[in-house]
Design an enzyme around this catalytic site. Structure first.
Site, mmCIF file in Angstrom:
data_model
loop_
_atom_site.group_PDB
_atom_site.id
_atom_site.type_symbol
_atom_site.label_atom_id
_atom_site.label_comp_id
_atom_site.label_asym_id
_atom_site.label_seq_id
_atom_site.Cartn_x
_atom_site.Cartn_y
_atom_site.Cartn_z
ATOM 1 N N ILE A 72 46.431 117.326 -16.696
ATOM 2 C CA ILE A 72 47.607 117.868 -16.023
ATOM 3 C C ILE A 72 48.285 116.722 -15.295
ATOM 4 C CG2 ILE A 72 46.202 118.524 -14.026
ATOM 5 C CD1 ILE A 72 48.152 120.869 -13.579
ATOM 6 N N GLU A 106 38.318 119.874 -13.940
ATOM 7 C CA GLU A 106 37.526 118.825 -13.301
ATOM 8 C C GLU A 106 38.491 117.915 -12.580
ATOM 9 O OE1 GLU A 106 35.811 117.307 -16.821
ATOM 10 O OE2 GLU A 106 34.122 118.688 -16.786
ATOM 11 N N ASN A 111 40.175 112.219 -5.542
ATOM 12 C CA ASN A 111 41.565 112.688 -5.650
ATOM 13 C C ASN A 111 41.781 113.852 -4.690
ATOM 14 O OD1 ASN A 111 44.122 113.489 -6.388
ATOM 15 N ND2 ASN A 111 43.739 113.331 -8.591
ATOM 16 N N TYR A 118 44.681 122.370 -5.686
ATOM 17 C CA TYR A 118 43.876 123.376 -6.382
ATOM 18 C C TYR A 118 43.302 124.403 -5.410
ATOM 19 C CZ TYR A 118 44.167 119.873 -10.107
ATOM 20 O OH TYR A 118 44.608 118.961 -11.038
#
Length: 155
Positions: A72, A106, A111, A118
């Site tokens: 993504i 994942e 990050n 998320y």
């Protein structure tokens, strides 16, 4: 910000998603790599555009009632402007409409901005893959995150 979302399953999506991936990551994946991924059943590409210009993407792999985000990205100049959240929210609606119950991904433990995104849209950490990524010649863990999309299907 008004975004549009297109969904593609054909190998013809490879040039667009490869160009976006290369603009988001170094090194980016090639057109040939995306053609290969798209040649396997269950691949779904989401392209998110602003004024007909692609600004983000997501590549999903669908298997039975589950999907995984393979990769993504949002173009750097559009990050932190809700593009990623809108891309994922629209994608989740599409997947739920395809009777996908659970979405997995994942993310590198380093990050933090992606993890925050998320978590803000309902993902939670469900596992860890030790030494999964190599970043600056060092091994780092991947966090496995998931979200129920069609929880009403669980009785």
């Amino acid at each position: 910000m008004r975004l549009s979302h297109d969904y593609l399953t054909e190998e013809t999506a490879a040039p667009v998603i490869a160009a976006l991936h290369q603009a988001c990551f170094d090194p980016g994946w090639t057109e040939a790599e995306f053609k290969s991924l798209l040649s396997v059943p269950g691949g779904l590409v989401q392209i998110t555009s602003l004024d007909h210009n692609p600004v983000g993407f997501c590549f999903y792999r669908l298997v039975a009632e589950e999907a995984e985000i393979i990769t993504i990205g949002v173009l750097p100049e559009y990050r932190n402007r809700t593009v990623g959240a809108q891309l994922l929210e629209n994608g989740q609606e599409r997947l739920a409409g395809l009777n996908i119950n659970t979405l997995f991904l994942e993310v590198s433990e380093t990050n933090l901005s992606a993890q925050k995104l998320y978590e803000n849209i309902g993902f939670s950490v469900t596992g860890r893959r030790k030494n999964y990524y190599t970043e600056a010649a060092e091994k780092v863990d991947a966090l496995i995150m998931s979200k129920l999309l069609n929880s009403n299907n669980f009785h």
